[in-house]
Every structure is written in structure tokens, then in C-alpha cells.
Design a protein around this motif. Structure first.
Motif, short mmCIF file in Angstrom:
data_model
loop_
_atom_site.label_atom_id
_atom_site.label_comp_id
_atom_site.label_asym_id
_atom_site.label_seq_id
_atom_site.Cartn_x
_atom_site.Cartn_y
_atom_site.Cartn_z
N PRO A 45 58.91 91.69 -1.00
CA PRO A 45 59.46 93.05 -1.01
C PRO A 45 59.19 93.77 0.31
N ALA A 46 60.25 94.30 0.91
CA ALA A 46 60.14 94.94 2.22
C ALA A 46 59.18 96.13 2.19
N LYS A 47 59.18 96.88 1.09
CA LYS A 47 58.32 98.06 1.04
C LYS A 47 56.84 97.65 1.03
N ASP A 48 56.53 96.48 0.44
CA ASP A 48 55.14 96.02 0.47
C ASP A 48 54.74 95.58 1.86
N ILE A 49 55.65 94.89 2.56
CA ILE A 49 55.35 94.45 3.93
C ILE A 49 55.22 95.68 4.84
N GLN A 50 56.03 96.68 4.56
CA GLN A 50 55.99 97.91 5.36
C GLN A 50 54.62 98.56 5.31
N LYS A 51 53.98 98.50 4.16
CA LYS A 51 52.63 99.05 4.04
C LYS A 51 51.68 98.32 4.98
N SER A 52 51.84 96.98 5.04
CA SER A 52 50.99 96.20 5.95
C SER A 52 51.27 96.55 7.40
N VAL A 53 52.56 96.72 7.74
CA VAL A 53 52.95 97.06 9.11
C VAL A 53 52.38 98.42 9.51
N THR A 54 52.46 99.38 8.58
CA THR A 54 51.92 100.72 8.87
C THR A 54 50.42 100.64 9.13
N ALA A 55 49.72 99.85 8.33
CA ALA A 55 48.26 99.71 8.51
C ALA A 55 47.95 99.02 9.84
N LEU A 56 48.74 98.00 10.20
CA LEU A 56 48.51 97.29 11.46
C LEU A 56 48.77 98.20 12.67
N ARG A 57 49.83 99.00 12.57
CA ARG A 57 50.11 99.94 13.67
C ARG A 57 48.92 100.88 13.89
N LYS A 58 48.38 101.37 12.78
CA LYS A 58 47.24 102.28 12.88
C LYS A 58 46.03 101.58 13.48
N SER A 59 45.85 100.32 13.07
CA SER A 59 44.71 99.55 13.60
C SER A 59 44.87 99.28 15.09
N LEU A 60 46.11 99.14 15.54
CA LEU A 60 46.36 98.79 16.95
C LEU A 60 46.51 100.01 17.85
N GLU A 61 46.48 101.23 17.25
CA GLU A 61 46.61 102.43 18.08
C GLU A 61 45.41 102.56 19.03
N THR A 62 44.24 102.31 18.49
CA THR A 62 43.01 102.40 19.30
C THR A 62 42.46 100.99 19.45
N PRO A 63 42.29 100.53 20.68
CA PRO A 63 41.80 99.17 20.88
C PRO A 63 40.46 98.97 20.18
N GLY A 64 40.37 97.88 19.44
CA GLY A 64 39.11 97.61 18.73
C GLY A 64 38.84 96.13 18.64
N ALA A 65 39.55 95.34 19.48
CA ALA A 65 39.37 93.90 19.46
C ALA A 65 39.73 93.35 20.82
N VAL A 66 39.34 92.14 21.05
CA VAL A 66 39.61 91.51 22.34
C VAL A 66 40.63 90.41 22.14
N GLY A 67 41.78 90.55 22.85
CA GLY A 67 42.86 89.59 22.75
C GLY A 67 44.13 90.19 23.31
N ASP A 68 45.22 89.49 23.16
CA ASP A 68 46.50 89.97 23.69
C ASP A 68 47.07 91.03 22.74
N LEU A 69 46.52 92.24 22.87
CA LEU A 69 46.92 93.32 21.97
C LEU A 69 48.38 93.72 22.18
N GLU A 70 48.85 93.68 23.42
CA GLU A 70 50.24 94.05 23.67
C GLU A 70 51.20 93.10 22.95
#
Length: 413
Positions: free
Chosen positions: A69-94
Motif C-alpha cells: 500500500p502506497a500510503k504505508d510506504i509514504q509513512k516510511s518515506v516521511t520518516a526517512l526524510r525527517k531522519s535525513l534532514e539533520t546528518p546523523g550517520a556516516v555514508g553517502d547521505l546525498e
């Protein structure tokens, strides 16, 4: 500026104070620190955080490919976007952000496709629910006085199970549509339930009346026992009343009938016993009757009607004095007597035919006419012979022979 620690990692580094930084483009951004550990340990922590983020992105991509279901995946995408707003890990974030955005764009197309499929599934589900509702309404709209409730109740239960299966396993319907269909289904089921209760209440009433009426008939039948065979006519009247009385259900009816029949069996057994006693008492009569028939068997050989009449009269006179015979002998003995009577009646009928004045007068008139015809034909033949007309003489002779034959028949009679 803090002194940097040398590192071969393409995306991260650790300062002397233990601060971990990640490279985004040409800039370095702090992501955290681990002052109590070695640079390798500090770097490993934030690499694991990146690996965790990357696995979350991979999971979301895989779910997209699988058609989740797209709406369920969208929840994951929204959470990932928030996690990637502020760098908090080492790797190819871009690169990771780019994958997330690509996935977010693809979700729109998936959502549109799933919406179409959902609408189609909902339409099919509505059609299935409508079919279920129509079937139960058809049952409720029929002649409920003629319903076979065992089959109908099973059908209603099956329709309700189908409804629950559709509700549990099918797509969610619009609330207004679902409520309207359920209301129709519920109303039809309530109509059938009310009719079924009324039917069984009425049947229970009939059963109660039937049991009361038939128990009364049973008591009356049992009271006839003291009359023995003489009670059979009254029992037959009770049997007619039994047939007209209301019927109970099969099990009760069989039980009541067994009691009523048992009361009748007592009477018929008494009749059988009386008949056996009578047959035993009439045994000698049977022997006398059989001997009398043998004595008068010569009736069947008589040809004179007067002699036969006298003989049959004497037979019946003596037979009447003998009295009844055992039932088992009645048919055989009566058959032999009937043969006597038939033979004598035939002798009388034959005698009447021969002596009937009207019949004799007709015969004499016919004989006179034939005699005149014979005389006329003889004269014509003589004339034909005298004229030498052989063919005419032969024709007349043939006609004359026929008339003479008729005369012989009449005179012999």
C-alpha cells in the motif's frame, strides 16, 4: 579549528576530540561524538547508523516493487526524510536522500494505480454484497406461509456467513454504501426471523391442540376394551374422528397413533378370539354341509327342469336347517351351491325358450311363409324344366334348397 585525525573513509572523519563528521558535497558536518573510544570505534557507530538508514530505504524500495500500500510506504518515506534532514550517520547521505526522493515520486504513480484497483475492488465488493442482499430479500419477499424453514434457515445462515467473509476479507466499502446494504440485509433477516418464530409458535399451538384431541380419543378407545368385539363399530367412529383431528409433529404423532392402535388391537383380538370360538362351534355344521352338497351333486347331471327344481328346493330346505359353517369353508361351499343354482336356472331358461308362446307364434308364422315360398319355387322350377331353361332351373333349385334347410331347422326346434 580542531585538529583532524587522518582517515581513509570517503564520507567521514573523526577529530582529536572524538567528534565524528560526514562529508556532504564539499562540506563537512558534525554528526556526533564518541570521546571515550578510538576513532575507529566512533566511526563504526555512525557507519552502523547509516547502514540502518540504508536498510530502511532498501526495505521501502522493496515494498514499492512488491506493490505494498502506497500510503504505508509514504509513512516510511516521511520518516526517512525527517531522519535525513539533520546528518546523523556516516555514508553517502546525498545518494540516500536521492533514492528517498525518487521513491517518493514513484509513490504517486503507485498510489494512483492502487486507487484504481481499490475502486474496482470496491465496485466488485458492492456487487457481491448487493447479490447477497438481493438473495435474502427474495426469501423475505416470498410467501412466508409456504416456507420450508429448515432449508430457509440454512440459506439465511449461509448468506450471513458470506456477508461476514466479504466484510472481513474484502475491501472496505464507503460507509454510506455499507450502512445502506447492511440495513437492507438486517431488515430482510428480521422479517424472516419474525415469520419463523410465528410459524413455530403456530405449529406448537397446533401440536398442543392435536395432542389434547388425540389423547381424548385414545382414552375413549381404551374405554371400549370391556365391550370386546362389540366395541369395534364405536372404534371405527373414533378412527374417523382421528383422521379429521389436527396433526402433531412426526414423533408425537407416531407415539399417539401407537397408543390408539393398541386400543383397537384389543378389540380386534377379541373379535378374532370370538370368531375362532364360533368356527370351532360350527365345525360340525361345516361337515354336514359338505356331506349334503356331495349328496345332491347329481343336480349337475339333471336335464329335466322340473326334476332339477324339485331337487334344488329340497337341497336348500335341508341346507337352511344346518346353520352357519366355519369361515374358512364359506367360500368353497358357497361356490359349489352357486354351481347348483346356475345349472337349474339354465334348465329353466332353456325350457322357457322352447315353450314361450310368443316365440312359438313367430316360428309358426315364419314356417308358414317358408312353406309358401317353397310351393312357389317348386312351381317356377317345374315351369323352367318344361321350357328347357336349365340355367334358370338351377338358380331356382339353389334358392329352393335354402328354403328347405330353413324349414328343417324350424321343424327340428
Amino acid at each position: 579549528m580542531e585538529d583532524m585525525v587522518e582517515t581513509t573513509h570517503p564520507w567521514g572523519r573523526v577529530t582529536e576530540k572524538g567528534t565524528v563528521e560526514v562529508r556532504i558535497g564539499d562540506d563537512w558536518h558534525a554528526v556526533g561524538s564518541y570521546p571515550d573510544g578510538t576513532p575507529e570505534e566512533a566511526m563504526a557507530i555512525f557507519e552502523r547508523k547509516f547502514a540502518d538508514l540504508e536498510s530502511q530505504v532498501k526495505l521501502a524500495e522493496d515494498r514499492h516493487k512488491a506493490g505494498a500500500p502506497a500510503k504505508d510506504i509514504q509513512k516510511s518515506v516521511t520518516a526517512l526524510r525527517k531522519s535525513l534532514e539533520t546528518p546523523g550517520a556516516v555514508g553517502d547521505l546525498e545518494s540516500l536522500k536521492s533514492r528517498v526522493e525518487t521513491l517518493a515520486e514513484a509513490l504517486g504513480e503507485l498510489a494512483a494505480q492502487q486507487n484504481k484497483e481499490r475502486e474496482k475492488a470496491v465496485a466488485v465488493a458492492v456487487e457481491e454484497r448487493e447479490k447477497i442482499v438481493s438473495e435474502i430479500e427474495k426469501l423475505a419477499d416470498g410467501d412466508l406461509s409456504q416456507v420450508r424453514w429448515k432449508e430457509t434457515t440454512a440459506a439465511v445462515d449461509a448468506l450471513f456467513e458470506s456477508w461476514k467473509t466479504q466484510q472481513q476479507e474484502g475491501p472496505k466499502l464507503p460507509k454510506a454504501t455499507a450502512d445502506a446494504l447492511w440495513k437492507r440485509f438486517r431488515n430482510a433477516r428480521h422479517t424472516l426471523d419474525r415469520a419463523r418464530r410465528a410459524h413455530f409458535q403456530a405449529r406448537d399451538k397446533v401440536v398442543k391442540e392435536a395432542k389434547g384431541a388425540k389423547r381424548e380419543l385414545i382414552e375413549r378407545a381404551q374405554a371400549l376394551a370391556e365391550k370386546g368385539a362389540a366395541g369395534i363399530p364405536a372404534y371405527r367412529d373414533l378412527l374417523e374422528a382421528w383422521k379429521k383431528a389436527p396433526r402433531a409433529n412426526r414423533a408425537v404423532e407416531d407415539q399417539l397413533w401407537s397408543q390408539f392402535k393398541a386400543a383397537g388391537d384389543v378389540l380386534y383380538q377379541a373379535k378374532t378370539a370370538e370368531a375362532a370360538a364360533e368356527d370351532e362351534a360350527n365345525k360340525e355344521n361345516g361337515e354336514q354341509k359338505a356331506a349334503l352338497i356331495e349328496e345332491f351333486s347329481d343336480i349337475l347331471t339333471l336335464t329335466d327342469h322340473r326334476q332339477a327344481l324339485e331337487r334344488i328346493r329340497l337341497f336348500h330346505e335341508r341346507s337352511r336347517k344346518i346353520g352357519p359353517v366355519p369361515r374358512a369353508q364359506v367360500k368353497v361351499l358357497d361356490g359349489k351351491v352357486a354351481a347348483f343354482d346356475k345349472h337349474v336356472k339354465k334348465l329353466e331358461a332353456d325350457h322357457w325358450d322352447k315353450s314361450n308362446p310368443e316365440k312359438q307364434a313367430r316360428s309358426e308364422s315364419f314356417l308358414s311363409q317358408i312353406d309358401q315360398d317353397i310351393e312357389r319355387l317348386q312351381e317356377k322350377k317345374s315351369a323352367a324344366d318344361a321350357a328347357g331353361n336349365t340355367q334358370e332351373a338351377e338358380r331356382i333349385q339353389a334358392e329352393l334348397d335354402t328354403k328347405l334347410a330353413w324349414r328343417n331347422v324350424l321343424t327340428d326346434a
